[in-house]
Scaffold this motif. Structure first.
Motif, PDB file in Angstrom:
ATOM      1  N   CYS A 124       0.855  -1.191   0.000  1.00 43.69           N
ATOM      2  CA  CYS A 124       0.000   0.000   0.000  1.00 43.69           C
ATOM      3  C   CYS A 124       0.890   1.240   0.000  1.00 43.69           C
ATOM      4  O   CYS A 124       1.748   1.385   0.877  1.00 43.69           O
ATOM      5  CB  CYS A 124      -0.904  -0.010   1.233  1.00 43.69           C
ATOM      6  N   ASP A 126       0.080   4.234   0.667  1.00 45.27           N
ATOM      7  CA  ASP A 126      -0.259   5.213   1.707  1.00 45.27           C
ATOM      8  C   ASP A 126       0.291   4.829   3.084  1.00 45.27           C
ATOM      9  O   ASP A 126       0.887   5.646   3.763  1.00 45.27           O
ATOM     10  CB  ASP A 126      -1.784   5.381   1.797  1.00 45.27           C
ATOM     11  N   CYS A 127       0.079   3.566   3.483  1.00 43.14           N
ATOM     12  CA  CYS A 127       0.488   3.195   4.849  1.00 43.14           C
ATOM     13  C   CYS A 127       1.637   2.192   4.898  1.00 43.14           C
ATOM     14  O   CYS A 127       2.129   1.853   5.975  1.00 43.14           O
ATOM     15  CB  CYS A 127      -0.703   2.654   5.639  1.00 43.14           C
ATOM     16  N   ARG A 163      -8.513  -2.798  -2.199  1.00 44.34           N
ATOM     17  CA  ARG A 163      -8.264  -1.746  -1.209  1.00 44.34           C
ATOM     18  C   ARG A 163      -7.319  -2.287  -0.143  1.00 44.34           C
ATOM     19  O   ARG A 163      -7.266  -3.495   0.091  1.00 44.34           O
ATOM     20  CB  ARG A 163      -9.581  -1.325  -0.524  1.00 44.34           C
ATOM     21  N   CYS A 167      -5.624   0.359   5.833  1.00 44.56           N
ATOM     22  CA  CYS A 167      -6.090   1.759   5.903  1.00 44.56           C
ATOM     23  C   CYS A 167      -7.188   2.076   4.887  1.00 44.56           C
ATOM     24  O   CYS A 167      -7.606   3.220   4.754  1.00 44.56           O
ATOM     25  CB  CYS A 167      -4.912   2.711   5.711  1.00 44.56           C
ATOM     26  N   SER A 169      -7.095   2.354   1.761  1.00 43.32           N
ATOM     27  CA  SER A 169      -6.680   3.172   0.612  1.00 43.32           C
ATOM     28  C   SER A 169      -6.778   2.350  -0.674  1.00 43.32           C
ATOM     29  O   SER A 169      -6.682   1.128  -0.647  1.00 43.32           O
ATOM     30  CB  SER A 169      -5.232   3.636   0.826  1.00 43.32           C
ATOM     31  N   LYS A 170      -6.958   3.034  -1.803  1.00 36.47           N
ATOM     32  CA  LYS A 170      -6.998   2.344  -3.091  1.00 36.47           C
ATOM     33  C   LYS A 170      -5.606   2.253  -3.735  1.00 36.47           C
ATOM     34  O   LYS A 170      -5.450   1.690  -4.810  1.00 36.47           O
ATOM     35  CB  LYS A 170      -7.939   3.085  -4.053  1.00 36.47           C
ATOM     36  N   LYS A 171      -4.601   2.819  -3.051  1.00 36.25           N
ATOM     37  CA  LYS A 171      -3.256   2.870  -3.641  1.00 36.25           C
ATOM     38  C   LYS A 171      -2.474   1.572  -3.395  1.00 36.25           C
ATOM     39  O   LYS A 171      -1.399   1.567  -2.810  1.00 36.25           O
ATOM     40  CB  LYS A 171      -2.490   4.069  -3.106  1.00 36.25           C
TER      41      LYS A 171
END
Length: 418
Positions: A124, A126-127, A163, A167, A169-171
């Motif tokens: 991910c 983001d996290c 996802r 977290c 997130s879709k990243k």
């Protein structure tokens, strides 16, 4: 006569019960039946070559290649620079040009990447979450053919996440590479090329191995892409180019044999090119072009590698200068595995002389596999009269621990320290 071909192969060592080394069994049988044993290899195990030095074995050199053909020319590509202008993440421009040239001449190509799957892991952005196996201490590998995430240790399989489970997130991004991803890249770069992929995933079914090689031999494909299973034993007269996509996959493993394995693999796979009348070419892509194992493999200089590596082994007290025994303790909880391995260490300290070395106990490089926790000790020694009795007693005592789920495994001369 007993012939052990590719005698350096780690697969001659049986890793599960009953543990034995097929090469040692062959040597024992040779003595028992009073017949000669030939240990054949272009890259002998260092211990075998050391026995030649000591006069235990006799060395017979094959100084010429079959049909008198010359060794293939090797090009080393520094991927740190080449990646800046590369047409795809796994292909330098040099390698792609060579492949295109072979396709135009209706010749065949062998490409090796010693990692299967599509991507090594999913992360991910983001996290920083990495999707791991619930049963093992490893990340799951993305497989596009089954559209799933798989564990290469216990076989656990789950859907590819859209996802982030941590977290939301879709990243979610795919990192690393494998044979499936390389195949997809090749199909984009060279849409006219016929590609065969050979790895554990494509050879699961009975007879699949032979079918793939027969297809390649009958010119039903231009490119054979695979893991280390294609590195040795193949003899196709029209293969004039061998490409190693990443020479570093086994170089960075935390094992004292990683340089030896890299040298052997590169030398063996290079030998697949130019085995008939046509001259061969080898392209090796690496991020460590200065490493001695890669440099000497390019020159196919086994003797130089032997002396250099043996010097390192001598300095660091590794085989063949020392005998080794690996004791692995596994249990359903980490505390139990650690407690048992420290008890074994205490017993070893009492029975071993000060000359012996004990490494550990430490958690294994993969702490958890199939919901069991693994700790290990490595004993390095030259002569220990009391060790044999201690190991026999340990084996008997450990049987009572099996009722509580504690397993003790004693592996003599392990081929793997991971």
């Amino acid at each position: 006569l007993i012939i052990i071909d590719e005698e350096h192969e780690a697969s001659y060592k049986q890793e599960d019960m009953p543990r034995y080394q097929a090469r040692d069994v062959a040597l024992w049988r040779g003595k028992y039946h009073n017949c000669p044993v030939v240990l054949g290899s272009a890259t002998p195990d260092l211990a075998t070559r050391a026995r030649v030095q000591k006069g235990v074995y006799q060395q017979l050199d094959l100084t010429k290649r079959i049909n008198g053909s010359s060794l293939p020319q090797v090009t080393l590509v520094d991927m740190r620079e080449a990646v800046k202008t590369a047409p795809a993440p796994d292909f330098s421009q040099i390698l792609l040009d060579q492949i295109t040239e072979r396709l135009a001449r209706k010749e065949q190509v062998v490409l090796m990447l010693n990692r299967r799957g599509y991507s090594s892991f999913v992360l991910c952005r983001d996290c920083g979450f990495v999707l791991k196996c619930p049963n093992c201490d490893v990340s799951l590998t993305l497989h596009m053919d089954t559209h799933s995430m798989k564990c290469h240790y216990c076989g656990h399989e789950e859907a590819i996440p859209n996802r982030c489970p941590s977290c939301d997130s879709k990243k979610i991004r795919y990192y690393g590479t494998g044979t499936q991803k390389v195949q997809a890249e090749l199909e984009k770069l060279l849409p006219e090329a016929r590609i065969l992929r050979m790895d554990v995933d494509t050879t699961r079914k009975k007879g699949a191995h032979e079918r793939l090689l027969a297809k390649f031999g009958a010119h039903e494909a231009d490119i054979l892409l695979g893991t280390q299973m294609i590195a040795k034993g193949l003899d196709f007269p029209d293969v004039t180019l061998v490409g190693v996509l990443n020479a570093d996959t086994s170089l960075s493993l935390p094992d004292y044999r990683s340089s030896e394995r890299t040298f052997q693999l590169l030398t063996q796979v290079s030998g697949r090119a130019g085995r008939a009348d046509k001259t061969g070419q080898v392209v090796i892509q690496t991020y460590n072009p200065e490493h001695y194992a890669i440099q000497l493999a390019c020159r196919q200089d086994y003797e130089q590698f032997f002396f250099y590596e043996m010097n390192l082994r001598h300095l660091n007290n590794y085989p063949p200068y020392y005998y080794t025994i690996k004791i692995t303790v596994s249990a359903k909880s980490e505390a139990e595995a650690a407690k048992e391995s420290f008890a074994i260490k205490k017993g070893l300290d009492q029975c071993l002389s000060p000359q012996a070395l004990v490494l550990g106990p430490t958690p294994s490089s993969i702490l958890k596999i199939k919901n069991r926790f693994y700790y290990q000790l490595v004993i390095k020694y030259k002569q220990e009269p009391a060790l044999e009795k201690y190991l026999q007693d340990l084996l008997l005592q450990s049987q009572s621990g099996e009722k509580k789920g504690i397993m003790v495994v004693i592996d003599r001369e392990p081929v793997n320290f991971l």
